[in-house]
Design an enzyme around this catalytic site. Structure first.
Site, PDB file in Angstrom:
ATOM      1  N   GLU A  88       0.834  -1.192   0.000  1.00  0.00           N
ATOM      2  CA  GLU A  88       0.000   0.000   0.000  1.00  0.00           C
ATOM      3  C   GLU A  88       0.874   1.249   0.000  1.00  0.00           C
ATOM      4  OE1 GLU A  88      -4.146  -1.520   1.695  1.00  0.00           O
ATOM      5  OE2 GLU A  88      -2.795  -0.872   3.260  1.00  0.00           O
ATOM      6  N   CYS A 132       3.289   8.527   1.167  1.00  0.00           N
ATOM      7  CA  CYS A 132       3.719   7.586   2.203  1.00  0.00           C
ATOM      8  C   CYS A 132       4.037   6.255   1.520  1.00  0.00           C
ATOM      9  CB  CYS A 132       2.614   7.430   3.246  1.00  0.00           C
ATOM     10  SG  CYS A 132       3.091   6.334   4.587  1.00  0.00           S
ATOM     11  N   CYS A 163       6.216  -6.865   7.398  1.00  0.00           N
ATOM     12  CA  CYS A 163       7.281  -6.340   8.262  1.00  0.00           C
ATOM     13  C   CYS A 163       7.629  -7.402   9.307  1.00  0.00           C
ATOM     14  CB  CYS A 163       6.802  -5.076   8.969  1.00  0.00           C
ATOM     15  SG  CYS A 163       8.103  -4.223   9.898  1.00  0.00           S
ATOM     16  N   CYS A 178       5.877  -4.784  15.943  1.00  0.00           N
ATOM     17  CA  CYS A 178       5.380  -3.748  16.860  1.00  0.00           C
ATOM     18  C   CYS A 178       3.923  -4.072  17.217  1.00  0.00           C
ATOM     19  CB  CYS A 178       5.502  -2.363  16.232  1.00  0.00           C
ATOM     20  SG  CYS A 178       7.230  -1.898  16.001  1.00  0.00           S
ATOM     21  N   CYS A 205       0.703  -2.210  15.487  1.00  0.00           N
ATOM     22  CA  CYS A 205       0.778  -1.935  14.046  1.00  0.00           C
ATOM     23  C   CYS A 205       0.142  -3.068  13.259  1.00  0.00           C
ATOM     24  CB  CYS A 205       2.244  -1.783  13.641  1.00  0.00           C
ATOM     25  SG  CYS A 205       2.469  -1.552  11.872  1.00  0.00           S
ATOM     26  N   CYS A 213      -1.655   5.796   9.468  1.00  0.00           N
ATOM     27  CA  CYS A 213      -0.442   5.177  10.013  1.00  0.00           C
ATOM     28  C   CYS A 213      -0.769   3.871  10.689  1.00  0.00           C
ATOM     29  CB  CYS A 213       0.131   6.065  11.106  1.00  0.00           C
ATOM     30  SG  CYS A 213       1.543   6.970  10.618  1.00  0.00           S
TER      31      CYS A 213
HETATM   32  N1  SAH Z   1       9.081   0.608  10.342  1.00  0.00           N
HETATM   33  C1  SAH Z   1       9.217   2.019  10.324  1.00  0.00           C
HETATM   34  C2  SAH Z   1       8.317   2.722   9.318  1.00  0.00           C
HETATM   35  C3  SAH Z   1       6.892   2.236   9.171  1.00  0.00           C
HETATM   36  S1  SAH Z   1       5.783   2.617  10.486  1.00  0.00           S
HETATM   37  C4  SAH Z   1       9.009   2.592  11.719  1.00  0.00           C
HETATM   38  O1  SAH Z   1       8.796   1.810  12.638  1.00  0.00           O
HETATM   39  O2  SAH Z   1       9.142   3.787  11.902  1.00  0.00           O
HETATM   40  C5  SAH Z   1       5.550   4.368  10.417  1.00  0.00           C
HETATM   41  C6  SAH Z   1       5.063   4.976  11.709  1.00  0.00           C
HETATM   42  O3  SAH Z   1       3.706   4.576  11.957  1.00  0.00           O
HETATM   43  C7  SAH Z   1       5.866   4.503  12.909  1.00  0.00           C
HETATM   44  O4  SAH Z   1       6.160   5.577  13.758  1.00  0.00           O
HETATM   45  C8  SAH Z   1       4.886   3.555  13.571  1.00  0.00           C
HETATM   46  O5  SAH Z   1       5.170   3.389  14.913  1.00  0.00           O
HETATM   47  C9  SAH Z   1       3.572   4.226  13.319  1.00  0.00           C
HETATM   48  N2  SAH Z   1       2.413   3.356  13.541  1.00  0.00           N
HETATM   49  C10 SAH Z   1       2.339   2.026  13.390  1.00  0.00           C
HETATM   50  N3  SAH Z   1       1.110   1.571  13.712  1.00  0.00           N
HETATM   51  C11 SAH Z   1       0.377   2.651  14.068  1.00  0.00           C
HETATM   52  C12 SAH Z   1      -0.981   2.835  14.459  1.00  0.00           C
HETATM   53  N4  SAH Z   1      -1.833   1.824  14.523  1.00  0.00           N
HETATM   54  N5  SAH Z   1      -1.387   4.099  14.740  1.00  0.00           N
HETATM   55  C13 SAH Z   1      -0.553   5.136  14.638  1.00  0.00           C
HETATM   56  N6  SAH Z   1       0.741   5.024  14.240  1.00  0.00           N
HETATM   57  C14 SAH Z   1       1.207   3.787  13.954  1.00  0.00           C
END
Ligand code: SAH
Length: 363
Positions: free
Chosen positions: A107, A120, A127, A131, A134, A349
Protein backbone atom coordinates in the site's frame (compact mmCIF):
# COMPACT_ATOMS: atom_id res chain seq x y z
CA UNK A 1 31.85 -9.02 -16.70
CA UNK A 2 28.45 -7.84 -15.72
CA UNK A 3 25.21 -9.50 -16.55
CA UNK A 4 24.28 -6.56 -18.77
CA UNK A 5 27.38 -6.91 -20.95
CA UNK A 6 26.93 -10.66 -21.28
CA UNK A 7 23.38 -10.03 -22.39
CA UNK A 8 24.35 -7.38 -24.86
CA UNK A 9 26.85 -9.77 -26.41
CA UNK A 10 24.05 -12.21 -26.95
CA UNK A 11 25.52 -14.81 -24.60
CA UNK A 12 22.15 -15.28 -23.06
CA UNK A 13 19.58 -15.54 -25.77
CA UNK A 14 16.47 -16.48 -23.83
CA UNK A 15 14.46 -13.54 -22.58
CA UNK A 16 15.53 -13.05 -19.01
CA UNK A 17 13.42 -10.31 -17.60
CA UNK A 18 14.19 -10.85 -13.97
CA UNK A 19 15.31 -7.31 -13.37
CA UNK A 20 13.08 -4.35 -13.72
CA UNK A 21 14.62 -1.55 -15.74
CA UNK A 22 14.03 0.69 -12.73
CA UNK A 23 16.37 -1.53 -10.65
CA UNK A 24 19.39 -0.30 -12.62
CA UNK A 25 21.73 2.48 -11.54
CA UNK A 26 22.89 4.99 -14.14
CA UNK A 27 26.23 3.12 -14.33
CA UNK A 28 24.46 -0.11 -15.11
CA UNK A 29 22.28 1.56 -17.72
CA UNK A 30 25.44 2.96 -19.30
CA UNK A 31 27.12 -0.45 -19.30
CA UNK A 32 24.07 -1.92 -20.95
CA UNK A 33 23.90 0.62 -23.77
CA UNK A 34 27.66 0.76 -24.37
CA UNK A 35 27.87 -3.04 -24.53
CA UNK A 36 25.09 -2.88 -27.10
CA UNK A 37 27.28 -0.64 -29.24
CA UNK A 38 25.45 2.57 -28.38
CA UNK A 39 26.80 5.83 -26.97
CA UNK A 40 26.70 6.27 -23.19
CA UNK A 41 24.32 9.26 -23.36
CA UNK A 42 21.54 6.85 -24.31
CA UNK A 43 21.48 5.80 -20.64
CA UNK A 44 20.41 9.28 -19.60
CA UNK A 45 17.75 9.27 -22.28
CA UNK A 46 16.39 6.02 -20.86
CA UNK A 47 16.48 7.42 -17.31
CA UNK A 48 14.59 10.50 -18.50
CA UNK A 49 11.79 8.34 -19.87
CA UNK A 50 11.74 6.23 -16.71
CA UNK A 51 11.89 8.92 -14.04
CA UNK A 52 10.65 12.16 -15.62
CA UNK A 53 8.15 10.91 -18.17
CA UNK A 54 7.06 7.91 -16.05
CA UNK A 55 6.54 5.67 -19.07
CA UNK A 56 5.39 2.09 -18.66
CA UNK A 57 6.90 0.61 -21.80
CA UNK A 58 10.26 0.63 -23.57
CA UNK A 59 8.42 1.20 -26.83
CA UNK A 60 7.31 4.58 -25.55
CA UNK A 61 10.99 5.68 -25.50
CA UNK A 62 10.67 7.17 -28.95
CA UNK A 63 14.13 8.65 -29.37
CA UNK A 64 15.96 5.34 -28.82
CA UNK A 65 17.13 3.28 -31.81
CA UNK A 66 14.85 0.34 -32.52
CA UNK A 67 17.61 -2.23 -31.87
CA UNK A 68 18.26 -0.80 -28.43
CA UNK A 69 14.56 -0.93 -27.59
CA UNK A 70 14.48 -4.57 -28.69
CA UNK A 71 17.45 -5.37 -26.47
CA UNK A 72 15.92 -3.63 -23.47
CA UNK A 73 12.62 -5.42 -23.99
CA UNK A 74 14.47 -8.70 -24.20
CA UNK A 75 16.54 -8.18 -21.10
CA UNK A 76 14.40 -6.25 -18.66
CA UNK A 77 10.94 -5.97 -17.30
CA UNK A 78 9.33 -2.60 -17.06
CA UNK A 79 6.52 -3.40 -14.77
CA UNK A 80 4.21 -0.49 -14.34
CA UNK A 81 3.14 -1.09 -10.78
CA UNK A 82 -0.47 -2.07 -11.19
CA UNK A 83 -2.75 -0.11 -8.95
CA UNK A 84 -5.47 -2.54 -8.11
CA UNK A 85 -7.58 -0.13 -6.13
CA UNK A 86 -7.36 3.53 -5.35
CA UNK A 87 -9.62 4.52 -2.48
CA UNK A 88 -10.30 8.12 -1.65
CA UNK A 89 -10.94 9.31 1.88
CA UNK A 90 -13.32 12.13 2.76
CA UNK A 91 -10.24 14.17 3.73
CA UNK A 92 -8.63 13.78 0.26
CA UNK A 93 -6.20 11.03 1.27
CA UNK A 94 -5.88 8.34 -1.40
CA UNK A 95 -4.72 4.80 -0.71
CA UNK A 96 -3.29 2.78 -3.57
CA UNK A 97 -3.12 -0.98 -3.44
CA UNK A 98 -0.13 -1.66 -5.67
CA UNK A 99 0.07 -5.18 -7.10
CA UNK A 100 3.57 -6.52 -7.69
CA UNK A 101 4.71 -8.88 -10.45
CA UNK A 102 4.66 -11.95 -8.19
CA UNK A 103 1.12 -11.34 -6.94
CA UNK A 104 2.13 -9.69 -3.66
CA UNK A 105 0.67 -6.29 -2.87
CA UNK A 106 1.74 -3.19 -0.99
CA UNK A 107 0.00 0.00 0.00
CA UNK A 108 1.08 3.51 -0.88
CA UNK A 109 -0.78 6.57 0.38
CA UNK A 110 -1.15 10.04 -1.15
CA UNK A 111 -1.79 12.62 1.58
CA UNK A 112 -2.67 16.19 0.54
CA UNK A 113 -2.34 18.80 3.33
CA UNK A 114 -2.39 22.51 2.64
CA UNK A 115 0.01 23.18 -0.21
CA UNK A 116 1.85 19.91 0.34
CA UNK A 117 1.16 16.48 -1.08
CA UNK A 118 3.02 13.79 0.83
CA UNK A 119 3.57 10.28 -0.47
CA UNK A 120 3.72 7.59 2.20
CA UNK A 121 5.81 4.76 0.74
CA UNK A 122 6.37 1.11 1.64
CA UNK A 123 9.78 -0.56 1.81
CA UNK A 124 8.82 -4.21 2.37
CA UNK A 125 5.85 -6.50 1.83
CA UNK A 126 4.79 -6.88 5.45
CA UNK A 127 7.28 -6.34 8.26
CA UNK A 128 9.34 -8.44 10.69
CA UNK A 129 9.51 -5.91 13.53
CA UNK A 130 6.39 -7.12 15.39
CA UNK A 131 5.38 -3.75 16.86
CA UNK A 132 2.36 -4.50 19.02
CA UNK A 133 0.15 -1.65 17.80
CA UNK A 134 0.78 -1.94 14.05
CA UNK A 135 -1.47 -3.74 11.56
CA UNK A 136 1.35 -4.40 9.08
CA UNK A 137 3.18 -6.35 11.80
CA UNK A 138 0.34 -8.86 11.79
CA UNK A 139 1.30 -9.90 8.25
CA UNK A 140 4.85 -10.85 9.20
CA UNK A 141 7.54 -10.25 6.60
CA UNK A 142 6.76 -11.60 3.14
CA UNK A 143 9.73 -10.12 1.36
CA UNK A 144 11.83 -7.04 0.66
CA UNK A 145 10.81 -4.69 -2.11
CA UNK A 146 13.25 -4.31 -5.00
CA UNK A 147 14.63 -0.90 -5.88
CA UNK A 148 12.32 -0.79 -8.89
CA UNK A 149 9.31 -1.57 -6.71
CA UNK A 150 10.20 1.16 -4.21
CA UNK A 151 10.69 3.76 -6.93
CA UNK A 152 7.69 2.39 -8.83
CA UNK A 153 5.42 3.67 -6.07
CA UNK A 154 6.30 7.23 -7.03
CA UNK A 155 5.52 6.43 -10.66
CA UNK A 156 2.21 4.81 -9.68
CA UNK A 157 1.26 7.74 -7.46
CA UNK A 158 2.07 10.32 -10.13
CA UNK A 159 -0.38 8.57 -12.43
CA UNK A 160 -3.12 8.94 -9.84
CA UNK A 161 -2.59 12.67 -9.35
CA UNK A 162 -4.71 15.33 -10.94
CA UNK A 163 -3.20 17.61 -13.60
CA UNK A 164 -2.55 20.39 -11.08
CA UNK A 165 -1.13 18.12 -8.35
CA UNK A 166 2.58 17.54 -7.65
CA UNK A 167 4.11 15.38 -4.93
CA UNK A 168 6.13 17.56 -2.56
CA UNK A 169 7.22 15.21 0.25
CA UNK A 170 8.08 11.55 0.53
CA UNK A 171 8.01 9.55 3.76
CA UNK A 172 8.97 5.90 4.26
CA UNK A 173 6.24 5.33 6.80
CA UNK A 174 4.18 2.77 4.93
CA UNK A 175 4.61 -0.98 5.18
CA UNK A 176 7.92 -2.40 6.33
CA UNK A 177 11.11 -1.39 8.09
CA UNK A 178 13.14 0.55 5.52
CA UNK A 179 16.47 0.01 7.24
CA UNK A 180 15.95 -3.76 7.21
CA UNK A 181 16.01 -3.47 3.39
CA UNK A 182 18.95 -1.09 3.31
CA UNK A 183 20.83 -1.87 0.07
CA UNK A 184 17.67 -1.57 -2.02
CA UNK A 185 16.41 1.43 -0.11
CA UNK A 186 19.73 3.21 -0.67
CA UNK A 187 19.63 2.55 -4.41
CA UNK A 188 16.03 3.77 -4.50
CA UNK A 189 16.99 6.96 -2.64
CA UNK A 190 19.78 7.50 -5.18
CA UNK A 191 17.34 7.15 -8.07
CA UNK A 192 14.86 9.47 -6.36
CA UNK A 193 17.43 12.19 -5.63
CA UNK A 194 19.90 11.95 -8.55
CA UNK A 195 19.72 14.64 -11.25
CA UNK A 196 19.57 11.82 -13.84
CA UNK A 197 16.74 10.21 -11.85
CA UNK A 198 13.77 11.94 -10.29
CA UNK A 199 15.78 14.92 -9.05
CA UNK A 200 13.91 15.12 -5.74
CA UNK A 201 15.62 17.15 -3.00
CA UNK A 202 16.72 14.80 -0.18
CA UNK A 203 15.35 17.34 2.29
CA UNK A 204 11.88 16.39 1.09
CA UNK A 205 12.43 12.72 1.93
CA UNK A 206 12.11 11.19 5.41
CA UNK A 207 13.04 7.64 6.31
CA UNK A 208 11.27 6.37 9.41
CA UNK A 209 12.86 3.52 11.36
CA UNK A 210 12.00 1.44 14.39
CA UNK A 211 15.60 2.23 15.39
CA UNK A 212 18.40 0.04 14.00
CA UNK A 213 21.45 1.90 15.35
CA UNK A 214 24.21 0.88 12.91
CA UNK A 215 22.11 1.27 9.79
CA UNK A 216 20.75 4.64 10.93
CA UNK A 217 24.31 5.96 11.05
CA UNK A 218 25.03 4.51 7.62
CA UNK A 219 21.93 6.15 6.15
CA UNK A 220 22.97 9.56 7.40
CA UNK A 221 26.52 9.07 6.14
CA UNK A 222 25.35 7.80 2.72
CA UNK A 223 22.52 10.30 2.04
CA UNK A 224 21.14 13.70 3.07
CA UNK A 225 17.59 12.54 3.76
CA UNK A 226 15.80 13.19 7.06
CA UNK A 227 15.56 10.56 9.74
CA UNK A 228 12.61 9.75 11.99
CA UNK A 229 12.95 7.24 14.83
CA UNK A 230 9.92 5.45 16.25
CA UNK A 231 10.49 5.67 19.99
CA UNK A 232 7.03 5.23 21.58
CA UNK A 233 8.21 4.63 25.13
CA UNK A 234 10.42 6.02 27.88
CA UNK A 235 11.23 2.80 29.74
CA UNK A 236 12.66 -0.47 28.42
CA UNK A 237 9.81 -2.34 30.03
CA UNK A 238 7.18 -0.54 27.96
CA UNK A 239 9.25 -0.37 24.80
CA UNK A 240 10.02 -4.10 24.95
CA UNK A 241 6.30 -4.64 24.84
CA UNK A 242 5.47 -2.11 22.12
CA UNK A 243 8.49 -2.55 19.85
CA UNK A 244 10.19 -5.89 20.58
CA UNK A 245 13.33 -4.85 18.67
CA UNK A 246 14.03 -2.96 21.91
CA UNK A 247 15.16 -6.25 23.46
CA UNK A 248 18.05 -6.22 21.00
CA UNK A 249 18.71 -2.46 21.05
CA UNK A 250 17.52 -1.08 24.40
CA UNK A 251 16.73 2.59 24.88
CA UNK A 252 20.15 3.56 26.20
CA UNK A 253 21.94 2.08 23.20
CA UNK A 254 19.42 3.55 20.75
CA UNK A 255 19.60 7.05 22.18
CA UNK A 256 23.39 6.99 22.41
CA UNK A 257 23.47 6.05 18.74
CA UNK A 258 21.07 8.94 18.01
CA UNK A 259 23.27 11.43 19.86
CA UNK A 260 26.27 10.40 17.75
CA UNK A 261 24.55 10.58 14.36
CA UNK A 262 26.34 12.60 11.66
CA UNK A 263 23.50 15.11 11.32
CA UNK A 264 25.46 17.71 9.36
CA UNK A 265 23.10 20.40 8.15
CA UNK A 266 20.09 18.17 8.58
CA UNK A 267 19.27 19.69 11.91
CA UNK A 268 17.34 17.33 14.06
CA UNK A 269 16.14 13.77 14.33
CA UNK A 270 12.38 13.40 14.59
CA UNK A 271 11.19 11.02 17.29
CA UNK A 272 7.81 9.49 16.63
CA UNK A 273 5.69 8.62 19.62
CA UNK A 274 2.36 6.85 19.17
CA UNK A 275 0.09 7.92 22.03
CA UNK A 276 -1.59 4.89 23.64
CA UNK A 277 -4.09 5.42 26.44
CA UNK A 278 -2.80 4.24 29.81
CA UNK A 279 0.35 2.73 28.26
CA UNK A 280 2.81 5.53 27.46
CA UNK A 281 0.85 8.78 27.77
CA UNK A 282 1.27 9.86 31.42
CA UNK A 283 2.85 13.15 32.56
CA UNK A 284 5.68 11.05 34.05
CA UNK A 285 6.32 9.63 30.57
CA UNK A 286 6.46 13.14 29.13
CA UNK A 287 8.99 14.24 31.78
CA UNK A 288 11.13 11.14 31.18
CA UNK A 289 11.03 11.83 27.44
CA UNK A 290 12.39 15.35 27.99
CA UNK A 291 15.32 13.88 29.97
CA UNK A 292 15.97 11.04 27.53
CA UNK A 293 16.11 13.36 24.54
CA UNK A 294 18.17 16.09 26.20
CA UNK A 295 21.50 14.84 24.74
CA UNK A 296 20.04 14.48 21.24
CA UNK A 297 19.21 17.12 18.65
CA UNK A 298 15.61 16.09 18.64
CA UNK A 299 12.05 17.06 17.87
CA UNK A 300 9.02 14.99 18.69
CA UNK A 301 6.05 13.99 16.59
CA UNK A 302 3.16 12.76 18.71
CA UNK A 303 1.03 10.38 16.67
CA UNK A 304 -2.61 9.72 17.34
CA UNK A 305 -3.02 5.96 17.54
CA UNK A 306 -5.14 4.57 14.71
CA UNK A 307 -7.10 1.64 15.98
CA UNK A 308 -7.78 -1.49 13.97
CA UNK A 309 -9.72 -4.63 14.80
CA UNK A 310 -8.00 -6.65 17.50
CA UNK A 311 -5.21 -4.15 18.16
CA UNK A 312 -5.82 -4.24 21.91
CA UNK A 313 -4.90 -0.55 22.32
CA UNK A 314 -6.83 2.68 22.57
CA UNK A 315 -5.92 6.15 21.45
CA UNK A 316 -5.04 8.68 24.14
CA UNK A 317 -7.62 11.34 24.86
CA UNK A 318 -7.22 14.83 23.42
CA UNK A 319 -6.55 16.19 26.89
CA UNK A 320 -3.83 13.60 27.62
CA UNK A 321 -2.24 14.42 24.26
CA UNK A 322 -2.24 18.15 24.94
CA UNK A 323 -0.96 17.76 28.50
CA UNK A 324 1.86 15.56 27.20
CA UNK A 325 2.74 18.09 24.52
CA UNK A 326 2.73 20.94 27.05
CA UNK A 327 5.30 19.14 29.24
CA UNK A 328 7.56 18.61 26.23
CA UNK A 329 7.26 22.30 25.34
CA UNK A 330 8.13 23.31 28.89
CA UNK A 331 11.22 21.09 28.54
CA UNK A 332 12.17 23.03 25.39
CA UNK A 333 11.36 20.18 23.04
CA UNK A 334 9.59 20.97 19.80
CA UNK A 335 6.59 18.67 19.67
CA UNK A 336 3.93 18.49 16.98
CA UNK A 337 0.79 16.40 16.93
CA UNK A 338 0.25 14.30 13.83
CA UNK A 339 -3.41 14.27 13.10
CA UNK A 340 -4.81 11.11 11.68
CA UNK A 341 -5.51 11.12 7.94
CA UNK A 342 -7.43 8.68 5.79
CA UNK A 343 -8.80 6.74 8.73
CA UNK A 344 -12.10 6.03 6.99
CA UNK A 345 -10.30 4.07 4.28
CA UNK A 346 -7.83 2.33 6.64
CA UNK A 347 -5.03 4.40 5.13
CA UNK A 348 -3.81 5.92 8.38
CA UNK A 349 -0.44 5.18 10.01
CA UNK A 350 -0.18 1.58 11.07
CA UNK A 351 -3.36 0.51 9.32
CA UNK A 352 -1.72 -0.70 6.14
CA UNK A 353 -2.34 -4.35 5.62
CA UNK A 354 -2.32 -5.75 2.12
CA UNK A 355 -3.05 -9.42 2.44
CA UNK A 356 -5.10 -11.22 1.40
CA UNK A 357 -7.89 -8.66 1.25
CA UNK A 358 -6.76 -5.31 2.51
CA UNK A 359 -10.06 -4.31 4.00
CA UNK A 360 -10.70 -7.45 5.97
CA UNK A 361 -8.14 -7.53 8.73
CA UNK A 362 -9.94 -9.24 11.53
CA UNK A 363 -9.07 -10.36 15.01
N1 SAH B 1 9.08 0.61 10.34
C1 SAH B 1 9.22 2.02 10.32
C2 SAH B 1 8.32 2.72 9.32
C3 SAH B 1 6.89 2.24 9.17
S1 SAH B 1 5.78 2.62 10.49
C4 SAH B 1 9.01 2.59 11.72
O1 SAH B 1 8.80 1.81 12.64
O2 SAH B 1 9.14 3.79 11.90
C5 SAH B 1 5.55 4.37 10.42
C6 SAH B 1 5.06 4.98 11.71
O3 SAH B 1 3.71 4.58 11.96
C7 SAH B 1 5.87 4.50 12.91
O4 SAH B 1 6.16 5.58 13.76
C8 SAH B 1 4.89 3.56 13.57
O5 SAH B 1 5.17 3.39 14.91
C9 SAH B 1 3.57 4.23 13.32
N2 SAH B 1 2.41 3.36 13.54
C10 SAH B 1 2.34 2.03 13.39
N3 SAH B 1 1.11 1.57 13.71
C11 SAH B 1 0.38 2.65 14.07
C12 SAH B 1 -0.98 2.84 14.46
N4 SAH B 1 -1.83 1.82 14.52
N5 SAH B 1 -1.39 4.10 14.74
C13 SAH B 1 -0.55 5.14 14.64
N6 SAH B 1 0.74 5.02 14.24
C14 SAH B 1 1.21 3.79 13.95
Amino acid sequence: MTEAIAAARGEDTAPNQERDLRDLSLDELEETVVAAGERAYRARQIAHWLYRRNVDSVDAMRDLPAELRTLLNHRFRLAPPLVATARRSDDGTRKLLVRLADGEAIETVIIPAGNRITLCMSSQVGCAMRCAFCATARMGLHRNLSTGEIVGQVVAARRELGADEVLTNYVFMGMGEPLANYPRLLRALKVMTAPWGMGISPRRITVSTVGLPTTMARLLADTSVNLAVSLHATTDEVRDRLAPINERYPLKQLLEACSRLPLKRRGRVTFEYVMLAGVNDSPADASRLVKLLAPVRAKVNLICFNPFAGSGFQASSRSALQAFQAILHRGNLTATIRESRGRDIAAACGQLYAEPHPETLSQ
